[in-house]
Design a protein around this motif. Structure first.
Motif, PDB file in Angstrom:
ATOM      1  N   CYS A 109       0.852  -1.178   0.000  1.00  0.00           N
ATOM      2  CA  CYS A 109       0.000   0.000   0.000  1.00  0.00           C
ATOM      3  C   CYS A 109       0.891   1.232   0.000  1.00  0.00           C
ATOM      4  N   ALA A 110       0.842   1.988  -1.068  1.00  0.00           N
ATOM      5  CA  ALA A 110       1.678   3.176  -1.195  1.00  0.00           C
ATOM      6  C   ALA A 110       1.014   4.418  -0.626  1.00  0.00           C
ATOM      7  N   ASP A 111      -0.210   4.279  -0.151  1.00  0.00           N
ATOM      8  CA  ASP A 111      -0.910   5.433   0.416  1.00  0.00           C
ATOM      9  C   ASP A 111      -0.344   5.792   1.782  1.00  0.00           C
ATOM     10  N   GLU A 112      -0.546   7.029   2.180  1.00  0.00           N
ATOM     11  CA  GLU A 112      -0.036   7.488   3.462  1.00  0.00           C
ATOM     12  C   GLU A 112      -0.697   6.786   4.641  1.00  0.00           C
ATOM     13  N   TRP A 113      -1.962   6.341   4.476  1.00  0.00           N
ATOM     14  CA  TRP A 113      -2.659   5.742   5.610  1.00  0.00           C
ATOM     15  C   TRP A 113      -2.012   4.450   6.069  1.00  0.00           C
ATOM     16  N   ALA A 114      -1.184   3.820   5.218  1.00  0.00           N
ATOM     17  CA  ALA A 114      -0.508   2.596   5.638  1.00  0.00           C
ATOM     18  C   ALA A 114       0.423   2.855   6.808  1.00  0.00           C
ATOM     19  N   ASP A 115       0.969   4.050   6.891  1.00  0.00           N
ATOM     20  CA  ASP A 115       1.861   4.394   7.985  1.00  0.00           C
ATOM     21  C   ASP A 115       1.112   4.668   9.286  1.00  0.00           C
ATOM     22  N   ASP A 116      -0.223   4.786   9.208  1.00  0.00           N
ATOM     23  CA  ASP A 116      -1.016   5.048  10.404  1.00  0.00           C
ATOM     24  C   ASP A 116      -1.387   3.772  11.155  1.00  0.00           C
ATOM     25  N   VAL A 117      -1.051   2.606  10.557  1.00  0.00           N
ATOM     26  CA  VAL A 117      -1.367   1.337  11.201  1.00  0.00           C
ATOM     27  C   VAL A 117      -0.480   1.172  12.436  1.00  0.00           C
ATOM     28  N   ARG A 118      -1.118   1.012  13.596  1.00  0.00           N
ATOM     29  CA  ARG A 118      -0.340   0.833  14.823  1.00  0.00           C
ATOM     30  C   ARG A 118      -0.166  -0.651  15.102  1.00  0.00           C
ATOM     31  N   TYR A 119       1.086  -1.032  15.265  1.00  0.00           N
ATOM     32  CA  TYR A 119       1.386  -2.421  15.587  1.00  0.00           C
ATOM     33  C   TYR A 119       2.672  -2.433  16.403  1.00  0.00           C
ATOM     34  N   ILE A 120       3.230  -3.600  16.614  1.00  0.00           N
ATOM     35  CA  ILE A 120       4.341  -3.732  17.551  1.00  0.00           C
ATOM     36  C   ILE A 120       5.567  -2.930  17.117  1.00  0.00           C
ATOM     37  N   GLY A 121       5.738  -2.698  15.802  1.00  0.00           N
ATOM     38  CA  GLY A 121       6.851  -1.873  15.332  1.00  0.00           C
ATOM     39  C   GLY A 121       6.785  -0.450  15.865  1.00  0.00           C
ATOM     40  N   ASP A 122       5.571   0.063  16.050  1.00  0.00           N
ATOM     41  CA  ASP A 122       5.411   1.410  16.589  1.00  0.00           C
ATOM     42  C   ASP A 122       5.759   1.463  18.074  1.00  0.00           C
ATOM     43  N   VAL A 123       5.503   0.361  18.773  1.00  0.00           N
ATOM     44  CA  VAL A 123       5.921   0.281  20.176  1.00  0.00           C
ATOM     45  C   VAL A 123       7.446   0.341  20.256  1.00  0.00           C
ATOM     46  N   TRP A 124       8.101  -0.400  19.376  1.00  0.00           N
ATOM     47  CA  TRP A 124       9.568  -0.380  19.339  1.00  0.00           C
ATOM     48  C   TRP A 124      10.087   1.021  19.004  1.00  0.00           C
ATOM     49  N   PHE A 125       9.428   1.700  18.076  1.00  0.00           N
ATOM     50  CA  PHE A 125       9.838   3.043  17.671  1.00  0.00           C
ATOM     51  C   PHE A 125       9.721   4.014  18.854  1.00  0.00           C
ATOM     52  N   ASP A 126       8.611   3.940  19.577  1.00  0.00           N
ATOM     53  CA  ASP A 126       8.444   4.794  20.765  1.00  0.00           C
ATOM     54  C   ASP A 126       9.473   4.450  21.834  1.00  0.00           C
ATOM     55  N   LEU A 127       9.726   3.168  22.008  1.00  0.00           N
ATOM     56  CA  LEU A 127      10.693   2.732  23.011  1.00  0.00           C
ATOM     57  C   LEU A 127      12.083   3.257  22.696  1.00  0.00           C
ATOM     58  N   GLU A 128      12.460   3.221  21.425  1.00  0.00           N
ATOM     59  CA  GLU A 128      13.762   3.722  21.007  1.00  0.00           C
ATOM     60  C   GLU A 128      13.876   5.219  21.249  1.00  0.00           C
ATOM     61  N   ARG A 129      12.830   5.953  20.937  1.00  0.00           N
ATOM     62  CA  ARG A 129      12.864   7.405  21.152  1.00  0.00           C
ATOM     63  C   ARG A 129      12.957   7.743  22.639  1.00  0.00           C
ATOM     64  N   TRP A 130      12.244   6.987  23.465  1.00  0.00           N
ATOM     65  CA  TRP A 130      12.258   7.249  24.900  1.00  0.00           C
ATOM     66  C   TRP A 130      13.619   6.904  25.535  1.00  0.00           C
ATOM     67  N   ARG A 131      14.233   5.811  25.044  1.00  0.00           N
ATOM     68  CA  ARG A 131      15.483   5.346  25.653  1.00  0.00           C
ATOM     69  C   ARG A 131      16.725   6.028  25.105  1.00  0.00           C
ATOM     70  N   ASN A 132      16.607   6.668  23.951  1.00  0.00           N
ATOM     71  CA  ASN A 132      17.776   7.245  23.290  1.00  0.00           C
ATOM     72  C   ASN A 132      18.124   8.599  23.908  1.00  0.00           C
ATOM     73  N   SER A 133      19.224   8.613  24.605  1.00  0.00           N
ATOM     74  CA  SER A 133      19.650   9.859  25.265  1.00  0.00           C
ATOM     75  C   SER A 133      20.512  10.730  24.359  1.00  0.00           C
ATOM     76  N   ALA A 134      20.839  10.229  23.163  1.00  0.00           N
ATOM     77  CA  ALA A 134      21.724  10.975  22.266  1.00  0.00           C
ATOM     78  C   ALA A 134      20.971  11.993  21.415  1.00  0.00           C
ATOM     79  N   THR A 135      19.648  11.926  21.386  1.00  0.00           N
ATOM     80  CA  THR A 135      18.882  12.864  20.574  1.00  0.00           C
ATOM     81  C   THR A 135      18.818  14.237  21.248  1.00  0.00           C
TER      82      THR A 135
END
Length: 463
Positions: free
Chosen positions: A254-280
């Motif tokens: 799906c090349a539409d933008e709405w495909a990126d709105d699907v919430r699944y376990i990858g988004d949990v990992w993405f949030d976890l990385e942002r929260w744990r990353n002190s270098a940003t």
């Protein structure tokens, strides 16, 4: 009779054979496929090496080890003429007895479905060390009068140790090539490999596409029990299938933008990385992230493969929902949804605690979040795969493929049991959508296969 013989080979590969290394085990498997329980008759080591497809020096060493460990029996031939010593070899009676017992307690034949792949990996003279879309079937030319096979070129062919490793994994795989019943210790015991060597070989087989995906096992205080490594074997690799796919596949892009709105376990990992990353530059706080704070605190120090193990489990839940309740999946409230919630709850250790200060976490919030996310993702999968022409999903046996956590969900992949030679790909761009039939998986663009979980990307790309 053929099925019985291959089943015995799988039992042989599953036996505890003591101190045998991988080369000796490969020689034993090749010996069984050639002679089963009969004697070879008088034969030289050089002649036997040719029959087994193993170099003479290696064959001499491994045969000596097999005889020393009472796996084979070697009997010198009587009244020999001058020349090289001939012996008759056969499998030791003790091993035959062990195989008889193993066959009685092993899993049924229909639960070990890849007899052809196991035999092919051991018996075929040449298997090239290539990516799955490289078309090489030819073998080096051997003169008709030669009685022994040419020694393989080690730089271009898959090693016998790697072939044995793939054969053992194939012997324990389900119909989709998934293996989750073997820990590293058990796999080392069955293959005769050391732990370091095993990890290196698995990495190489993933890079070459013989293994679609590997997630290491994990002993984590988060989960209810120690989780063994998970593997998804590529049953459609051209060096195993010789060009004819053994299992069907479907890719939805799906090349539409709405495909990126699907919430699944990858988004949990993405949030976890942002929260744990002190270098940003910006340090994210828990309220700024869409994943509930209790979930992120639970996985505060979890490595990536611990999250991937959860992803494997939840993908199985999604597959089960789709396979059992395809038609009823859109019902707002159903009893089978409660069963999914119970399975998710049982996957975790109780009580749930934050590893930093051992404080209790909101278990209901965590379970409900993962439960609702799983149901929603299953409904998204139904909508997207329903748009693919020519498939009656309610009557199919299939498995959803977990993809790399960092690649998002613009592409989804599914494996189909009993769908040999049937591949379909659908690409949606706005209102335009069309299903394309693909004769072999190797013809599907590599980028789509990586995003859909059919292959592990060489380097994970953030999206």
């Amino acid at each position: 009779m053929i099925i019985f013989g291959i089943h015995m080979l799988i039992s042989l590969l599953s036996l505890d054979l003591g101190r045998l290394d991988s080369k000796a085990r490969f020689t034993l498997a090749s010996f069984y496929l050639r002679y089963e329980f009969t004697a070879t008759g008088p034969i030289t080591i050089d002649e036997l090496a040719g029959c087994l497809g193993v170099p003479t020096r290696e064959s001499a060493n491994t045969l000596n080890l097999l005889v020393k460990e009472s796996i084979l029996i070697a009997t010198a031939a009587l009244a020999q003429r001058a020349g090289r010593l001939k012996k008759s070899f056969r499998i030791h009676d003790d091993v035959v007895n062990k195989l008889g017992i193993a066959r009685l307690i092993s899993r049924p034949i229909d639960l070990a479905p890849h007899f052809g792949a196991v035999e092919h990996l051991i018996k075929r003279p040449y298997i090239h060390a290539t990516r799955p879309d490289v078309e090489i079937y030819s073998m080096p030319t051997v003169k008709a009068e030669q009685t022994r096979a040419a020694v393989p070129n080690r730089t271009s062919l898959l090693s016998r140790s790697n072939r044995l490793l793939l054969a053992v994994l194939s012997a324990h795989a389900d119909r989709f090539g998934v293996v989750n019943s073997l820990g590293n210790v058990e796999l080392c015991r069955l293959t005769g490999l050391e732990q370091i060597s095993l990890k290196q070989r698995i990495k190489k087989l993933v890079e070459m596409g013989f293994i679609r995906r590997h997630v290491p096992g994990v002993a984590s205080p988060i989960y209810a029990e120690k989780l063994k490594s998970s593997y998804v074997l590529n049953l459609n690799h051209r060096q195993i299938t010789l060009g004819t796919d053994k299992i069907g596949f479907v890719v939805h892009e799906c090349a539409d933008e709405w495909a990126d709105d699907v919430r699944y376990i990858g988004d949990v990992w993405f949030d976890l990385e942002r929260w744990r990353n002190s270098a940003t530059k910006h340090k994210y706080s828990l309220p700024e992230l869409s994943t509930p704070a209790s979930v992120l605190r639970l996985f505060r120090r979890a490595p990536k493969h611990a999250i991937e193990q959860l992803q494997f489990f939840l993908s199985g839940c999604v597959t089960d929902l789709l396979a059992r309740h395809w038609e009823q999946l859109d019902v707002a409230k159903s009893d089978f949804f409660l069963g999914v919630r119970g399975n998710i709850s049982a996957f975790f250790r109780k009580p749930m605690r934050d590893v930093e200060d051992a404080s209790s976490l909101d278990e209901t919030e965590i379970i409900d979040f993962l439960w609702e996310m799983t149901i929603q993702f299953a409904r998204v999968c139904k909508v997207r795969f329903s748009r693919i022409d020519g498939l009656a999903w309610s009557s199919l046996n299939f498995r959803l493929l977990p993809s790399d956590l960092r690649l998002g969900y613009s592409c989804l992949g599914m494996l189909l049991d009993g769908g040999a030679g049937s591949g379909r790909m659908l690409r949606e761009v706005g209102e335009h959508a069309g299903t394309t039939k693909i004769t072999t998986e190797a013809l599907c663009p590599a980028e789509l296969r990586e995003k859909a979980g059919l292959l592990t990307p060489a380097r994970a790309k953030a999206v």
